[in-house]
Design a protein around this motif. Structure first.
Motif, short mmCIF file in Angstrom:
data_model
loop_
_atom_site.label_atom_id
_atom_site.label_comp_id
_atom_site.label_asym_id
_atom_site.label_seq_id
_atom_site.Cartn_x
_atom_site.Cartn_y
_atom_site.Cartn_z
N ARG A 116 -3.33 2.67 -15.01
CA ARG A 116 -3.80 1.70 -14.01
C ARG A 116 -2.61 0.84 -13.60
N TYR A 117 -2.34 0.76 -12.31
CA TYR A 117 -1.22 -0.04 -11.80
C TYR A 117 -1.73 -1.33 -11.18
N VAL A 118 -1.07 -2.43 -11.52
CA VAL A 118 -1.39 -3.74 -10.94
C VAL A 118 -0.08 -4.35 -10.44
N ASN A 119 0.25 -4.13 -9.17
CA ASN A 119 -0.20 -3.08 -8.27
C ASN A 119 0.78 -1.90 -8.35
N HIS A 120 0.39 -0.78 -7.77
CA HIS A 120 1.33 0.33 -7.71
C HIS A 120 2.51 -0.10 -6.83
N PRO A 121 3.75 0.18 -7.27
CA PRO A 121 4.91 -0.31 -6.51
C PRO A 121 4.97 0.20 -5.09
N TRP A 122 4.50 1.43 -4.84
CA TRP A 122 4.54 1.95 -3.47
C TRP A 122 3.49 1.24 -2.61
N ASN A 123 2.36 0.90 -3.19
CA ASN A 123 1.35 0.13 -2.45
C ASN A 123 1.85 -1.28 -2.17
N ASN A 124 2.54 -1.86 -3.16
CA ASN A 124 3.14 -3.18 -2.94
C ASN A 124 4.07 -3.16 -1.74
N ALA A 126 4.31 -1.04 0.79
CA ALA A 126 3.62 -0.82 2.07
C ALA A 126 2.91 -2.07 2.55
N ALA A 127 2.36 -2.85 1.59
CA ALA A 127 1.58 -4.03 1.94
C ALA A 127 2.45 -5.24 2.27
N GLU A 128 3.76 -5.14 2.11
CA GLU A 128 4.64 -6.28 2.38
C GLU A 128 5.05 -6.40 3.84
N PHE A 129 4.82 -5.37 4.63
CA PHE A 129 5.20 -5.41 6.05
C PHE A 129 4.23 -6.31 6.82
N LYS A 130 4.75 -7.35 7.46
CA LYS A 130 3.90 -8.31 8.17
C LYS A 130 3.08 -7.64 9.28
N PRO A 131 3.64 -6.74 10.08
CA PRO A 131 2.79 -6.09 11.10
C PRO A 131 1.61 -5.36 10.49
N SER A 132 1.83 -4.69 9.36
CA SER A 132 0.73 -3.99 8.69
C SER A 132 -0.30 -4.99 8.18
N GLN A 133 0.15 -6.13 7.65
CA GLN A 133 -0.78 -7.15 7.18
C GLN A 133 -1.69 -7.64 8.31
N LEU A 134 -1.09 -7.94 9.45
CA LEU A 134 -1.87 -8.46 10.57
C LEU A 134 -2.84 -7.42 11.11
N SER A 135 -2.37 -6.18 11.22
CA SER A 135 -3.24 -5.12 11.71
C SER A 135 -4.41 -4.88 10.77
N THR A 136 -4.13 -4.86 9.47
CA THR A 136 -5.19 -4.67 8.47
C THR A 136 -6.15 -5.85 8.47
N ALA A 137 -5.61 -7.06 8.58
CA ALA A 137 -6.46 -8.26 8.60
C ALA A 137 -7.43 -8.23 9.76
N LEU A 264 -8.11 -5.49 0.36
CA LEU A 264 -7.58 -4.91 -0.88
C LEU A 264 -7.88 -3.42 -0.94
N ALA A 265 -9.08 -3.03 -0.54
CA ALA A 265 -9.45 -1.62 -0.60
C ALA A 265 -8.61 -0.79 0.36
N GLU A 266 -8.40 -1.29 1.57
CA GLU A 266 -7.65 -0.51 2.56
C GLU A 266 -6.20 -0.32 2.14
N LEU A 267 -5.59 -1.36 1.56
CA LEU A 267 -4.19 -1.25 1.16
C LEU A 267 -4.02 -0.85 -0.30
N ARG A 268 -5.12 -0.54 -0.96
CA ARG A 268 -5.11 -0.01 -2.33
C ARG A 268 -4.43 -0.97 -3.30
N LEU A 269 -4.85 -2.22 -3.20
CA LEU A 269 -4.31 -3.27 -4.06
C LEU A 269 -5.36 -3.74 -5.05
N ILE A 270 -4.93 -4.13 -6.24
CA ILE A 270 -5.80 -4.83 -7.19
C ILE A 270 -5.55 -6.32 -7.10
#
Length: 320
Positions: A116-124, A126-137, A264-270
């Protein structure tokens, strides 16, 4: 030790926040192996992975532990140092060794089957890009301030002058910056059209409408457990002078909680540290989600509760 029950913590030796959780795991008698792969692997630690058809094996040896990496319970990716080469290497092989460490050791530690990863480094990442954050939000139902990300001075100037309530500038990444050889932070600040020059064309810049906020909120999410803290600060960016801010627990509205769960579910984060601005009318505007944000600066009761929630996730063990 019973390494089938071990938690692997990837962080630097100065990370006192990690110690808060490690004490809880110790009290629960959960074995822990702590590793800073960016530094320890050229200071005596050894990592080996073997792959054969139908078989995968691995071993991590540190000064105090020997761990079967195929039987790790969970991995907490906290604040490890960047992957780098041993300091004694010449410049000619410096970059080569650093890249091999990232793609080799980093790849092994991100591929521990069943952990179990908290969080998986690759998911971390991917989730750090601001454009992706805004689009997901937006997709998850958050209110998002009008935003433009551009390297076109004309587009930036037109965006800023079209909003009479004010526009702020935010960096897309907190790059280390120095002025007169002194560390310097780039804070969120209000910006005016007359300040926009051709220098904007050097790289993308993010401009966002200024929210007329009553206060800020940090929501620390650990799976389905949310911990909200109201932040009152005299500054536009409360991080600027944290000694002047005050914090108190605040309830998270159900609509915001649903959006957090979807995000959290979309970006696969815990884990996620969400920042909001709340208006006088009670609207919560999403600013960002740091997938590995600090949390031990919050009120003592919140810090303690977050630590327990993280320890619970690490104790759960292999994903099913």
């Amino acid at each position: 030790m019973d390494d089938s029950r071990s938690v692997l913590v990837l962080t630097n030796p100065y990370d006192v926040t990690a110690d808060v959780v490690l004490r809880i795991l110790c009290e629960r008698r959960i074995p822990v192996v702590r590793l800073d792969p960016g530094a320890d692997l050229h200071a005596g630690a050894a990592l080996t992975a073997t792959y054969r058809t139908g078989e995968q094996r691995g071993t991590l040896r540190t000064a105090s532990r020997e761990l079967d990496t195929t039987r790790v319970r969970s991995v907490w990716v906290r604040r490890p140092s960047p992957y780098g080469p041993p300091p004694w290497l010449s410049d000619q092989v410096h970059r080569f060794a650093a890249d091999q460490a990232l793609w080799g050791a980093g790849g092994i530690l991100a591929s521990l089957s069943g952990a179990r990863y908290v969080n998986h480094p690759w998911n971390n990442r991917a989730a750090e890009f601001k454009p992706s954050q805004l689009s997901t939000a937006q997709r998850c139902g958050f209110l998002v301030p009008d935003t433009v990300i551009t390297n076109d001075p004309k587009e930036a100037r037109e965006f800023i002058t079209s909003y009479h309530g004010g526009v702020v500038y935010k960096p897309l990444w907190n790059t280390p910056y120095r002025v007169d050889d002194q560390p310097h932070s780039i804070w969120v600040r209000e910006v005016h059209g007359a300040e926009i020059t051709d220098a904007v064309s050097v790289c993308p810049h993010m401009f966002q409408t200024k929210v007329d906020k009553a206060f800020d909120v940090r929501v620390t999410a650990v799976a389905d457990r949310l911990f909200g803290v109201r932040i009152d600060s005299p500054d536009l960016d409360w991080r600027h002078r944290q000694d002047l801010m005050t914090c108190a627990p605040v309830e998270v509205p159900k609509s915001v909680a649903r959006a957090v769960a979807a995000y959290l579910a979309e970006l696969r984060l815990i884990y996620g540290a969400f920042d909001f601005a709340v208006t006088a009318s009670g609207d919560w505007y999403f600013f960002e989600c740091n997938p590995n944000g600090q949390w031990a600066w919050q009120p003592a009761e919140t810090t303690a509760a977050v630590a327990v929630a993280i320890a619970d996730q690490l104790e759960k063990g292999p994903c099913t």
